[in-house]
Design an enzyme around this catalytic site. Structure first.
Site, PDB file in Angstrom:
ATOM      1  N   LYS A 169     -10.377  21.280  -4.530  1.00 54.62           N
ATOM      2  CA  LYS A 169     -10.356  21.417  -6.050  1.00 54.62           C
ATOM      3  C   LYS A 169      -9.073  22.231  -6.570  1.00 54.62           C
ATOM      4  O   LYS A 169      -9.091  23.432  -7.055  1.00 54.62           O
ATOM      5  CB  LYS A 169     -11.564  22.349  -6.446  1.00 54.62           C
ATOM      6  N   ARG A 189     -26.379  21.271   1.834  1.00 59.24           N
ATOM      7  CA  ARG A 189     -27.572  22.076   2.322  1.00 59.24           C
ATOM      8  C   ARG A 189     -28.758  21.216   2.787  1.00 59.24           C
ATOM      9  O   ARG A 189     -29.388  21.402   3.949  1.00 59.24           O
ATOM     10  CB  ARG A 189     -27.874  23.315   1.520  1.00 59.24           C
TER      11      ARG A 189
HETATM   12  O1  LIG Z   1     -19.276  19.998  -9.114  1.00 60.35           O
HETATM   13  C1  LIG Z   1     -19.269  20.316  -7.787  1.00 60.35           C
HETATM   14  C2  LIG Z   1     -18.319  19.797  -7.146  1.00 60.35           C
HETATM   15  C3  LIG Z   1     -18.374  20.093  -5.795  1.00 60.35           C
HETATM   16  N1  LIG Z   1     -19.546  20.512  -5.265  1.00 60.35           N
HETATM   17  C4  LIG Z   1     -19.507  20.480  -3.728  1.00 60.35           C
HETATM   18  O2  LIG Z   1     -20.526  19.778  -3.204  1.00 60.35           O
HETATM   19  C5  LIG Z   1     -21.237  20.243  -2.316  1.00 60.35           C
HETATM   20  C6  LIG Z   1     -22.747  20.450  -2.600  1.00 60.35           C
HETATM   21  O3  LIG Z   1     -23.460  20.969  -1.701  1.00 60.35           O
HETATM   22  P1  LIG Z   1     -24.924  21.138  -1.648  1.00 60.35           P
HETATM   23  O4  LIG Z   1     -25.221  22.267  -0.310  1.00 60.35           O
HETATM   24  O5  LIG Z   1     -25.526  19.792  -1.474  1.00 60.35           O
HETATM   25  O6  LIG Z   1     -25.284  22.077  -3.020  1.00 60.35           O
HETATM   26  C7  LIG Z   1     -20.478  21.615  -2.051  1.00 60.35           C
HETATM   27  O7  LIG Z   1     -19.755  21.582  -0.787  1.00 60.35           O
HETATM   28  C8  LIG Z   1     -20.019  22.226  -3.139  1.00 60.35           C
HETATM   29  O8  LIG Z   1     -18.687  22.729  -2.988  1.00 60.35           O
HETATM   30  C9  LIG Z   1     -20.524  20.715  -6.046  1.00 60.35           C
HETATM   31  O9  LIG Z   1     -21.523  21.224  -5.262  1.00 60.35           O
HETATM   32  N2  LIG Z   1     -20.504  20.603  -7.135  1.00 60.35           N
END
Ligand SMILES: O=c1ccn([C@@H]2O[C@H](COP(=O)(O)O)[C@@H](O)[C@H]2O)c(=O)[nH]1
Length: 294
Positions: free
Chosen positions: A119, A266
């Site tokens: 990012k 997760r």
């Molecule tokens: O808008 C955003 C951009 C990036 N992420 C990233 O995706 C994963 C989501 O992880 P979960 O555990 O499924 O919630 C995480 O690495 C974030 O940094 C996002 O969630 N939203």
């Protein structure tokens, strides 16, 4: 008229499947040799009534597992536990700041594709330099923040024209933000409007990949075209813990709305059986894809 409508739908679906398959110069040849993914296979049948496009796309290319771990050991333990179930792994800030390019190398050496989610958000010159460094690291996808503005995104897009560069994705509004949180940053537009505004700005700046939530994916698709790569985090299979995410959807909903690729962390990494959860998500993607083609 029906004939043309049907052909148009076939072409749209085919373009969607194509956009889900992200090729990088670096990994393309390797992946082809391994047969790790199937490029959409287009067989054109000219019949008296219509041209039919039949394609196959591999759901594995539509799922990136977020490796949000504090070190390479834990990340590779999860990767190894998945075997060959998944093809794409996302390395975010937590893991990259701890394990660096070696993490990317380890994943690539095992034949996986890497989505580097840093990012980037800085002045144009610095972001362009970071894109060049990330190119050396060997990632296939790299995120920048669309809120860095047009000049920053244009500089990043220029830097990403070098051979072997990752494809850039502009992050619009984080999926962990709702309208109230957005307003807290001084942006009074709704998340939907702000996502669309930033996606259009990114498109005009030469970026053709976007990160948004499933709630906005249909409007972003309509505004940015069928070849845009729309990557959707905030994915929660039915019953999964929402955690800090706000704008969420199931895999089925996200694909149905027009997502190219889903990011899941997760729900897979914290599961008692990560492989089983990943397989269920891949099944959901395949089924959602199949019903789109009907
Ligand atoms: O808008 C955003 C951009 C990036 N992420 C990233 O995706 C994963 C989501 O992880 P979960 O555990 O499924 O919630 C995480 O690495 C974030 O940094 C996002 O969630 N939203």
């Amino acid at each position: 008229m029906d004939r043309f409508r049907s052909l148009k739908a076939d072409l749209r679906d085919a373009a969607l499947a194509t956009s889900a398959n992200v090729y990088s110069n670096q990994t393309h040849a390797l992946n082809q040799r391994r047969g790790a993914y199937h490029h959409p296979t287009f067989l054109t049948h000219q019949t008296a009534r219509k041209v039919k496009l039949i394609y196959m796309s591999d759901p594995k290319n539509r799922l990136a597992v977020a490796l949000d771990y504090p070190d390479a050991y834990q990340a590779m333990k999860l990767v190894d536990s998945l075997g060959q179930t998944c093809q794409w792994f996302k390395v975010g800030m937590e893991l990259y700041y701890a394990a660096g390019n070696d993490m990317i190398r380890q994943l690539r050496d095992r034949g996986f594709d890497v989505f580097l989610d840093l990012k980037l958000h800085d002045i144009p010159n610095t972001v362009a330099g970071a894109v060049r460094s990330a190119t050396k690291a060997g990632a296939s996808l790299l995120t920048i923040h669309a809120s860095g503005g047009a000049a920053m995104m244009t500089a990043a897009a220029e830097a990403a024209k070098a051979p072997g560069s990752p494809r850039l994705l502009a992050v619009t509004v984080l999926t962990s933000m709702d309208a109230a949180q957005l307003a807290g940053t001084g942006i009074t537009a709704s998340p939907a409007d702000q996502v669309l505004r930033l996606a259009k700005l990114a498109r005009q700046s030469g970026i053709d990949g976007f990160v948004c939530s499933a709630e906005e994916v249909a409007s972003v698709r309509a505004a940015t075209g069928s070849d845009a790569l729309l990557v959707i985090p905030g994915i929660r299979p039915t019953g999964a813990d929402i955690g800090d995410q706000k704008r969420i959807a199931t895999p089925t909903q996200a694909i149905a709305q027009g997502a190219s690729m889903l990011v899941v962390g997760r729900p897979i990494t914290q599961a008692a059986d990560p492989g089983a959860v990943a397989e269920n998500i891949l099944d959901e993607i395949a089924q959602a894809e199949a019903s789109q083609r009907k």
